[in-house]
Design an enzyme around this catalytic site. Structure first.
Site, short mmCIF file in Angstrom:
data_model
loop_
_atom_site.label_atom_id
_atom_site.label_comp_id
_atom_site.label_asym_id
_atom_site.label_seq_id
_atom_site.Cartn_x
_atom_site.Cartn_y
_atom_site.Cartn_z
N ARG A 1 0.88 -1.18 0.00
CA ARG A 1 0.00 0.00 0.00
C ARG A 1 0.90 1.21 0.00
O ARG A 1 1.69 1.41 0.93
CB ARG A 1 -0.92 0.00 1.22
CG ARG A 1 -1.65 1.31 1.43
CD ARG A 1 -2.74 1.24 2.46
NE ARG A 1 -3.86 0.45 1.99
CZ ARG A 1 -5.07 0.45 2.54
NH1 ARG A 1 -5.31 1.21 3.59
NH2 ARG A 1 -6.04 -0.30 2.06
N HIS B 1 -7.47 0.52 -6.27
CA HIS B 1 -7.64 -0.35 -5.10
C HIS B 1 -8.31 -1.65 -5.59
O HIS B 1 -9.48 -1.92 -5.30
CB HIS B 1 -8.49 0.37 -4.04
CG HIS B 1 -8.42 -0.23 -2.68
ND1 HIS B 1 -7.61 -1.30 -2.35
CD2 HIS B 1 -9.09 0.09 -1.53
CE1 HIS B 1 -7.77 -1.60 -1.07
NE2 HIS B 1 -8.66 -0.77 -0.55
N GLN C 1 -10.08 -4.22 -3.27
CA GLN C 1 -11.37 -3.74 -2.80
C GLN C 1 -12.46 -4.03 -3.84
O GLN C 1 -13.54 -4.51 -3.50
CB GLN C 1 -11.27 -2.22 -2.55
CG GLN C 1 -12.55 -1.59 -2.07
CD GLN C 1 -12.92 -2.01 -0.66
OE1 GLN C 1 -12.13 -1.88 0.25
NE2 GLN C 1 -14.13 -2.53 -0.48
N ASP D 1 -17.32 6.55 -0.75
CA ASP D 1 -15.99 6.46 -0.13
C ASP D 1 -15.72 7.82 0.51
O ASP D 1 -16.43 8.80 0.23
CB ASP D 1 -14.96 6.14 -1.24
CG ASP D 1 -13.52 6.03 -0.76
OD1 ASP D 1 -13.29 5.92 0.46
OD2 ASP D 1 -12.60 6.08 -1.62
N CYS E 1 -16.51 1.28 1.16
CA CYS E 1 -15.29 0.50 1.35
C CYS E 1 -14.77 0.59 2.78
O CYS E 1 -14.04 -0.29 3.23
CB CYS E 1 -14.21 0.95 0.37
SG CYS E 1 -13.86 2.72 0.47
N ARG F 1 -13.66 -8.97 1.81
CA ARG F 1 -12.24 -8.70 1.54
C ARG F 1 -11.42 -9.95 1.84
O ARG F 1 -10.51 -10.32 1.10
CB ARG F 1 -11.73 -7.53 2.41
CG ARG F 1 -12.36 -6.17 2.14
CD ARG F 1 -11.98 -5.64 0.78
NE ARG F 1 -10.54 -5.62 0.55
CZ ARG F 1 -9.70 -4.65 0.95
NH1 ARG F 1 -10.20 -3.58 1.56
NH2 ARG F 1 -8.41 -4.71 0.70
N1 CP Z 1 -11.22 -0.48 2.65
C1 CP Z 1 -9.94 -0.54 3.05
O1 CP Z 1 -9.01 -0.75 2.26
O2 CP Z 1 -9.78 -0.38 4.40
P1 CP Z 1 -8.40 -0.20 5.16
O3 CP Z 1 -7.86 1.15 4.81
O4 CP Z 1 -8.76 -0.32 6.60
O5 CP Z 1 -7.46 -1.30 4.72
N1 NVA Z 2 -10.06 6.53 -1.13
C1 NVA Z 2 -9.68 6.05 0.19
C2 NVA Z 2 -9.89 4.58 0.27
C3 NVA Z 2 -9.60 3.99 1.63
C4 NVA Z 2 -9.78 2.50 1.65
C5 NVA Z 2 -8.25 6.43 0.46
O1 NVA Z 2 -7.42 6.33 -0.46
O2 NVA Z 2 -7.94 6.84 1.57
#
Ligand code: CP
Ligand code: NVA
Length: 308
Positions: A106, A133, A136, A227, A267, A295
């Site tokens: 990430r 993502h 997701q 989101d 999400c 997930r």
């Molecule tokens: N939806 C999602 O990716 O959650 P986290 O940021 O908690 O991993």
């Molecule tokens: N768009 C959000 C998604 C979190 C799972 C972010 O990037 O923070």
């Protein structure tokens, strides 16, 4: 008994690294894992986790998925490893791929993820970048499939910022032939390359719609999805974005314009009374926690294919 098939691509950096058949195969496996009809022991495989941003769901669902597959994970926390000190990605990738069997990352810039993939001898999984993502999106469409059985005639409306989550929904939606509508304020539209790629994939050319009007976007929709307005890394834009996104909250008024059997997805994490009201978040129509659970099942299925 159902067996995980090897995937054509080594890495899962984008929703488009999977074919339509591979996505459907992952859903099939995920459903079997979820219903305890499938138990696969991959034997001590190791997943490395590099998280340059916070995570609850992605981190824990990957950890549990690996445990259920008889493997383990190593949390390569950037602040306690040399990653945070700026060791070049090409060195980190070559070292870690001698220890780990697969690495989930990430990070912010999608190009950094691609750099890891370029230098790693082992598969790289996108655990979220600013661009996409894709893990997701797998869980999201698995949740939609559980509700509507097949994707025919399903309309998915995403209301919010056209960034990572929206981009992956568009691409995975294109693979599955789902009508995807994105409603976002002007200037927050999804990535134009993502839109072009999706339009090339869709067999029916009118299934992707981008608009700045949430009211028309939700008309007759079966799935309403949102989101956060300020993504990780955008904390300094929070006040400005709250003004710009005014009118893009999923509330009872917007929901009343959707199909009467519409479901709600998010999400997570969520900010109640910003992108969604507490009433809608907690309503009978919400499938948000099934989506979060999925997930785990979707990633267990993905890992079983990557590591088999
Ligand atoms: N939806 C999602 O990716 O959650 P986290 O940021 O908690 O991993
Ligand atoms: N768009 C959000 C998604 C979190 C799972 C972010 O990037 O923070």
């Amino acid at each position: 008994m159902l067996k995980p098939n090897k995937l054509a691509n080594n890495n899962f950096l984008s929703s488009l690294d999977l074919s339509t058949d591979e996505v459907l195969h992952i859903f099939d496996l995920a459903n079997n894992f979820k219903n305890k009809k499938l138990n696969i022991d991959l034997g001590n495989k190791v997943l490395g986790l590099i998280f340059d941003k916070s995570s609850t769901r992605t981190r824990v669902s990957f950890q549990v998925a690996m445990t259920r597959l008889g493997g383990t994970t190593i949390d390569l926390n950037p602040t306690t490893s040399q990653i945070g000190r700026g060791e070049p990605i090409k060195d980190t990738a070559r070292v870690l791929s001698r220890y780990c069997d697969v690495i989930a990352i990430r990070t912010f810039d999608h190009l950094d993820l691609e750099e890891y993939a370029k230098w790693s001898a082992k598969p790289i999984i996108n655990a979220l970048t600013d661009l996409e993502h894709p893990c997701q999106a797998l869980a999201d469409f698995l949740t939609i499939k559980e509700e509507f059985i097949d994707f025919k005639d399903v309309i998915l409306t995403f209301i919010g910022d056209g960034n990572n989550v929206a981009n992956s929904l568009i691409l995975c939606g294109a693979l599955l032939g789902v009508e995807v509508r994105i409603a976002c304020p002007k200037g927050y539209e999804p990535n134009s390359l993502v839109i072009d790629k999706a339009n090339q994939i869709y067999k029916n050319k009118n299934l992707l719609k981008i608009t700045n009007d949430p009211n028309t976007a939700v008309s007759g929709a079966n799935v309403l999805y949102t989101d956060v307005w300020s993504s990780m890394g955008e904390e300094n834009q929070k006040d400005e974005k709250e003004k710009v996104f005014n009118g893009f909250t999923i509330d009872s008024d917007l929901l009343s314009k959707a199909d009467k059997d519409a479901i709600i997805l998010h999400c997570l994490p969520a900010y109640r009374s910003k992108e969604i009201t507490d009433e809608i978040f907690e309503s009978q129509k919400s499938r948000i926690f099934d989506q979060a659970e999925n997930r785990l099942h979707a990633q267990q299925a993905l890992l079983s294919c990557i590591l088999q």
